[in-house]
Design a protein around this motif. Sequence first.
Motif, mmCIF file in Angstrom:
data_model
loop_
_atom_site.group_PDB
_atom_site.id
_atom_site.type_symbol
_atom_site.label_atom_id
_atom_site.label_comp_id
_atom_site.label_asym_id
_atom_site.label_seq_id
_atom_site.Cartn_x
_atom_site.Cartn_y
_atom_site.Cartn_z
ATOM 1 N N ASN A 216 100.121 39.838 96.243
ATOM 2 C CA ASN A 216 100.934 39.954 95.028
ATOM 3 C C ASN A 216 100.988 41.405 94.536
ATOM 4 N N GLU A 217 99.845 42.041 94.583
ATOM 5 C CA GLU A 217 99.763 43.442 94.140
ATOM 6 C C GLU A 217 100.647 44.334 95.026
ATOM 7 N N ALA A 218 100.620 44.063 96.316
ATOM 8 C CA ALA A 218 101.443 44.869 97.237
ATOM 9 C C ALA A 218 102.930 44.685 96.934
ATOM 10 N N ILE A 219 103.314 43.455 96.630
ATOM 11 C CA ILE A 219 104.742 43.224 96.320
ATOM 12 C C ILE A 219 105.111 43.910 95.002
ATOM 13 N N GLU A 220 104.217 43.808 94.028
ATOM 14 C CA GLU A 220 104.489 44.494 92.750
ATOM 15 C C GLU A 220 104.658 45.995 92.983
ATOM 16 N N ARG A 221 103.782 46.529 93.812
ATOM 17 C CA ARG A 221 103.855 47.962 94.132
ATOM 18 C C ARG A 221 105.170 48.255 94.869
ATOM 19 N N ALA A 222 105.518 47.373 95.813
ATOM 20 C CA ALA A 222 106.750 47.566 96.584
ATOM 21 C C ALA A 222 107.959 47.634 95.652
ATOM 22 N N LYS A 223 107.954 46.800 94.637
ATOM 23 C CA LYS A 223 109.109 46.742 93.738
ATOM 24 C C LYS A 223 109.202 47.960 92.816
ATOM 25 N N SER A 224 108.120 48.730 92.762
ATOM 26 C CA SER A 224 108.161 49.945 91.936
ATOM 27 C C SER A 224 108.641 51.148 92.754
ATOM 28 N N LEU A 225 108.756 50.968 94.064
ATOM 29 C CA LEU A 225 109.100 52.098 94.933
ATOM 30 C C LEU A 225 110.610 52.195 95.118
ATOM 31 N N THR A 226 111.077 53.389 95.352
ATOM 32 C CA THR A 226 112.521 53.591 95.508
ATOM 33 C C THR A 226 112.815 54.415 96.758
ATOM 34 N N ASP A 227 114.075 54.456 97.107
ATOM 35 C CA ASP A 227 114.644 55.334 98.151
ATOM 36 C C ASP A 227 114.329 54.954 99.592
#
Lengths: 278, 322
Positions: A216-227
Amino acid sequence: MDSTAIKNFAAQIRYYTLKELNYMGYGHYGGSLSIVETLAVLYGNQLQVSPETKDDLNRDFFVLSKGHAGPALYATLFLKGYISEDWLYTLNQNGTNLPSHPDKNKTPGVDMTTGSLGQGISAATGIAYGNKIAGRENYTYCIVGDGELNEGQCWEAIQFAAHRQLDHFVLFIDDNKKQLDGYTTEICNPFDFEAKFAAFGFHTLKADGSSVEEINEAIERAKSLTDKPIAIVLDTVKGQGVPFIEDMYSNHHLRLDDAAKAAIEATTEKIGIEIGVR
Amino acid sequence: MTFEAKIGKTELREVYRKFLLDKARKDDSIVVLEADLSSSMSTDKIKEELGDRYINVGIMEAQEVSCAAGLSVAGFKPYIHTFGPFASRRVFDQIFISVAYAGTNVTIIGSDAGVTAEANGGTHMPFEELSLLRAIPDAHVYEASDDKCLQAILEETYRTDGLNYVRMIRKNAIEIYPEGETFEDGYKLLREGSDVSIVASGIMVADALQAADRLAEAGISATVIDLYRVKPVNEAALLKAAETGAIVTAENHNVIGGIGSAVAETLAELKPTLQYRVGVREAFGQVGKADYLKEQYGLTVENIVAQAKKLVDQKNKVGVNV
């Protein structure tokens, strides 16, 4: 869902995946079980989907590129209300709507037909790109197998996703260390997935694929990333959560003898008691 | 009326490009995919206007097909192009699974049909696309004979969901049809005769018409049909051809699986008819000018005429009841 609820949801998915496979006594146990926690986090917490919005183009999309893990997806879709429980026990029987490998024209909630390895990931990049140019904010998630990454087409899709900066495309690598014929390192060594995906232009994250919190934490982190698109390498075990299967050398597809049937049914029973259905 | 073989004014790739632009202007769901052959096809000229809806994936044909399938899932209507061999045999499983089996809507354009691959030679010379594509359930498979025919085919693909495959040449074809021609359901009856029928597709339609003129000079009256939709084949068109009791099929393609097969398979069940298949027999492609290659493979007016005469003799000898 909080993490206790997601863990319980994962146990339910594992329970119904096993029940479904045990019913016929054969099938793709190993690779279905290794993605159970990821499916629990996706369908329990992250995916913006429901049976009512299954055709809404603004929903999130999920492509199970390693299509042989279909039984785990079917158990999840049952628990989310897409299909009824009796469907689960028709798996691979004549005339079923639940074939080994997902078929979007047969099973409600399946976003893409997969099973010919390498094609699902390409289709997922097409979905993600389409959503992007349509101005949609939704995410496209895809699970690819570590063995599946042998397929050259996967690396075509990976190059495409990176070049098109598909930052709403999240790719999970189910690194369960085994493919049909044995260990991935022995058949065609994949070396370091994180380094490879980073070199191919992805944000690269790692998670313990048996930990719903880490996923879950990895997905949350993924959703904060761009580009860039995001690869989450999941450290998993083929046959995860069923000690008898985890311990087998060859556990991609099982046809249960009496001893195996007894051992796996005992674990199924135990999980059933844990989740309060037995 | 004799057929005058003159080259049409419009390149077929120009028809494709204009079709795409016309549709894309009215329909936001149109997306165009290329695999590093856009300048060959001239679709690079519409790149700016299409913006994000123009997708050159690079030299990745498998990605091109499966990604297009994904775009269909996301609500788009993809048109994808590459050279015929790469658009068919290289990606057969992607077409089969990601498009046909998955029930996505994708139109595939395979250019440089057969001998028209010319100097690109054996590696780039497709004689098998129709065989492969015809074997896929519910596929719609077309071969364009000229620019007007291609325009009609492209309009049909726009109306037709599922897998569409269009076989075409890129440059100017010999003109078969006048401006404003209307097309029937998958075929065009070009001549009506009583002794023999010639069923052709693609560049061989022009040869079929010239062969019909030669046969007329010899007192043999020939039906000529442009079978531009190879699947689903129009059975009525083939029953019409069978009325003469003898059929020569002519194709710039392998005789196994192309229109010769489509005609033979259909009529074997409906009305068994004497037939000879003019086409490529047990041969790979090679470099050469199209006219030279046509000679090499027997794809000529002379061969069609000779085979038609043989069939007429055979028909008369065995007394086939027509």
